[in-house]
Write a protein that holds these residues in place. Structure first.
Motif, mmCIF file in Angstrom:
data_model
loop_
_atom_site.group_PDB
_atom_site.id
_atom_site.type_symbol
_atom_site.label_atom_id
_atom_site.label_comp_id
_atom_site.label_asym_id
_atom_site.label_seq_id
_atom_site.Cartn_x
_atom_site.Cartn_y
_atom_site.Cartn_z
ATOM 1 N N ARG A 140 49.798 10.921 9.079
ATOM 2 C CA ARG A 140 49.416 10.236 10.330
ATOM 3 C C ARG A 140 49.094 8.759 10.081
ATOM 4 O O ARG A 140 48.030 8.262 10.402
ATOM 5 N N TYR A 141 50.075 8.032 9.493
ATOM 6 C CA TYR A 141 49.894 6.607 9.237
ATOM 7 C C TYR A 141 49.933 5.771 10.505
ATOM 8 O O TYR A 141 49.356 4.696 10.563
ATOM 9 N N ASP A 142 50.640 6.233 11.528
ATOM 10 C CA ASP A 142 50.779 5.447 12.751
ATOM 11 C C ASP A 142 49.439 5.305 13.446
ATOM 12 O O ASP A 142 48.667 6.255 13.558
ATOM 13 N N LYS A 143 49.171 4.113 13.945
ATOM 14 C CA LYS A 143 47.884 3.849 14.577
ATOM 15 C C LYS A 143 47.875 4.180 16.064
ATOM 16 O O LYS A 143 46.834 4.433 16.628
ATOM 17 N N THR A 144 49.031 4.158 16.703
ATOM 18 C CA THR A 144 49.077 4.420 18.136
ATOM 19 C C THR A 144 49.776 5.752 18.417
ATOM 20 O O THR A 144 50.681 6.154 17.675
ATOM 21 N N PRO A 145 49.374 6.436 19.484
ATOM 22 C CA PRO A 145 50.039 7.692 19.834
ATOM 23 C C PRO A 145 51.518 7.502 20.161
ATOM 24 O O PRO A 145 52.328 8.377 19.887
ATOM 25 N N GLU A 146 51.877 6.345 20.705
ATOM 26 C CA GLU A 146 53.269 6.089 21.067
ATOM 27 C C GLU A 146 54.169 6.075 19.842
ATOM 28 O O GLU A 146 55.240 6.670 19.821
ATOM 29 N N SER A 147 53.742 5.364 18.790
ATOM 30 C CA SER A 147 54.580 5.282 17.595
ATOM 31 C C SER A 147 54.609 6.617 16.854
ATOM 32 O O SER A 147 55.632 6.982 16.272
ATOM 33 N N TYR A 148 53.510 7.371 16.887
ATOM 34 C CA TYR A 148 53.497 8.686 16.250
ATOM 35 C C TYR A 148 54.431 9.638 16.998
ATOM 36 O O TYR A 148 55.211 10.371 16.381
ATOM 37 N N ALA A 149 54.393 9.616 18.331
ATOM 38 C CA ALA A 149 55.289 10.461 19.131
ATOM 39 C C ALA A 149 56.740 10.065 18.907
ATOM 40 O O ALA A 149 57.622 10.928 18.831
ATOM 41 N N ALA A 150 57.000 8.762 18.764
ATOM 42 C CA ALA A 150 58.368 8.310 18.502
ATOM 43 C C ALA A 150 58.855 8.850 17.154
ATOM 44 O O ALA A 150 60.000 9.294 17.038
ATOM 45 N N GLY A 151 57.996 8.848 16.153
ATOM 46 C CA GLY A 151 58.359 9.404 14.854
ATOM 47 C C GLY A 151 58.624 10.906 14.936
ATOM 48 O O GLY A 151 59.551 11.419 14.310
ATOM 49 N N LEU A 152 57.817 11.617 15.724
ATOM 50 C CA LEU A 152 58.028 13.058 15.907
ATOM 51 C C LEU A 152 59.383 13.336 16.554
ATOM 52 O O LEU A 152 60.123 14.223 16.128
ATOM 53 N N HIS A 153 59.714 12.573 17.590
ATOM 54 C CA HIS A 153 60.987 12.780 18.283
ATOM 55 C C HIS A 153 62.175 12.370 17.401
ATOM 56 O O HIS A 153 63.219 13.026 17.429
ATOM 57 N N LEU A 154 62.004 11.318 16.630
ATOM 58 C CA LEU A 154 63.065 10.903 15.714
ATOM 59 C C LEU A 154 63.312 11.978 14.655
ATOM 60 O O LEU A 154 64.460 12.334 14.371
ATOM 61 N N ARG A 155 62.243 12.516 14.091
ATOM 62 C CA ARG A 155 62.384 13.574 13.091
ATOM 63 C C ARG A 155 63.023 14.822 13.711
ATOM 64 O O ARG A 155 63.875 15.460 13.088
ATOM 65 N N GLY A 156 62.628 15.176 14.931
ATOM 66 C CA GLY A 156 63.240 16.313 15.610
ATOM 67 C C GLY A 156 64.723 16.095 15.840
ATOM 68 O O GLY A 156 65.535 17.011 15.671
ATOM 69 N N SER A 157 65.100 14.870 16.200
ATOM 70 C CA SER A 157 66.523 14.555 16.395
ATOM 71 C C SER A 157 67.299 14.694 15.092
ATOM 72 O O SER A 157 68.420 15.205 15.077
ATOM 73 N N ILE A 158 66.714 14.242 14.009
ATOM 74 C CA ILE A 158 67.386 14.350 12.714
ATOM 75 C C ILE A 158 67.563 15.816 12.326
ATOM 76 O O ILE A 158 68.609 16.207 11.802
ATOM 77 N N LEU A 159 66.559 16.651 12.593
ATOM 78 C CA LEU A 159 66.691 18.081 12.285
ATOM 79 C C LEU A 159 67.827 18.708 13.085
ATOM 80 O O LEU A 159 68.570 19.544 12.573
ATOM 81 N N TRP A 160 67.981 18.307 14.344
ATOM 82 C CA TRP A 160 69.082 18.824 15.165
ATOM 83 C C TRP A 160 70.426 18.313 14.656
ATOM 84 O O TRP A 160 71.402 19.043 14.608
ATOM 85 N N LEU A 161 70.487 17.023 14.292
ATOM 86 C CA LEU A 161 71.740 16.469 13.813
ATOM 87 C C LEU A 161 72.192 17.096 12.497
ATOM 88 O O LEU A 161 73.381 17.285 12.268
ATOM 89 N N ARG A 162 71.246 17.428 11.629
ATOM 90 C CA ARG A 162 71.598 18.057 10.356
ATOM 91 C C ARG A 162 72.190 19.446 10.543
ATOM 92 O O ARG A 162 72.895 19.938 9.668
ATOM 93 N N SER A 163 71.862 20.094 11.661
ATOM 94 C CA SER A 163 72.373 21.456 11.876
ATOM 95 C C SER A 163 73.762 21.477 12.497
ATOM 96 O O SER A 163 74.370 22.538 12.607
ATOM 97 N N LEU A 164 74.277 20.304 12.862
ATOM 98 C CA LEU A 164 75.633 20.244 13.420
ATOM 99 C C LEU A 164 76.662 20.498 12.319
ATOM 100 O O LEU A 164 76.433 20.140 11.166
ATOM 101 N N PRO A 165 77.792 21.074 12.669
ATOM 102 C CA PRO A 165 78.833 21.274 11.639
ATOM 103 C C PRO A 165 79.387 19.936 11.171
ATOM 104 O O PRO A 165 79.465 18.970 11.922
ATOM 105 N N ALA A 166 79.761 19.909 9.916
ATOM 106 C CA ALA A 166 80.301 18.679 9.320
ATOM 107 C C ALA A 166 81.693 18.401 9.889
ATOM 108 O O ALA A 166 82.477 19.302 10.166
ATOM 109 N N LEU A 167 81.983 17.120 10.084
ATOM 110 C CA LEU A 167 83.306 16.721 10.574
ATOM 111 C C LEU A 167 84.310 16.819 9.443
ATOM 112 O O LEU A 167 84.014 16.523 8.286
ATOM 113 N N PRO A 168 85.558 17.208 9.761
ATOM 114 C CA PRO A 168 86.580 17.334 8.700
ATOM 115 C C PRO A 168 87.030 16.004 8.171
ATOM 116 O O PRO A 168 86.867 14.968 8.643
#
Length: 168
Positions: A140-168
């Protein structure tokens, strides 16, 4: 986000993350609250933020079943799930069961609980662990709730993107 999502607790200023996670430990919705906030009142707002897009039509907003721990075992949460035809896989708290039994026949029936579906409840903890693989989110390095929430959503997006099938 507002500054209200930053609350006081014994460790100082902090926030609490309330996620909804699907079976593959990918976040569906995330609600950020002050650190001293209880879990049960945040159950319905977390469910209302779930939107899963399919190939056609409008996004799906209602899961088939919801698994949670005893902290989410409240009459209001169960009534909400019943109204929306969602199966509740939430065990009953011991004090709630004792109060129900104390009332006798007027106490109602015991809460149904599917033990096999409840075994999958650890996906929430595993999903939180995947989110906290980022050091800044875990500590919890972020000082504001906005930047912490942005990091949470960014990490969630990366987890979803990693689960996509690889392009040929």
């Amino acid at each position: 986000m507002r500054a209200a999502e930053l609350g006081r607790s014994r460790g100082g200023l902090t926030s609490k993350v309330h996620p909804a996670v699907e079976r593959r430990c990918r976040p569906l919705s995330i609600v950020l609250t002050p650190g001293q906030a209880a879990d049960s009142p945040r159950f319905i707002p977390v469910l209302k933020k779930i939107k899963v897009r399919g190939p056609v039509g409008r996004p799906r907003t209602r899961p088939d079943a919801v698994a949670g721990d005893k902290a989410y075992s409240s009459r209001a949460n169960r009534a909400h799930l019943r109204r929306h035809n969602i199966k509740a896989v939430i065990p009953e708290k011991a004090d709630q069961a004792a109060n129900r039994k104390k009332r006798g026949r007027s106490g109602g029936r015991p809460v149904s609980h599917d033990a096999t579906l409840y075994k999958d409840r650890n996906t929430v903890e595993r999903g939180i662990n995947k989110i906290k693989e980022w050091r800044g989110l875990a500590t919890r390095y972020d000082k504001t709730p906005e930047s912490y929430a942005a990091g949470l959503h960014l990490r969630g997006s990366i987890l979803w993107l990693r689960s996509l099938p690889a392009l040929p």
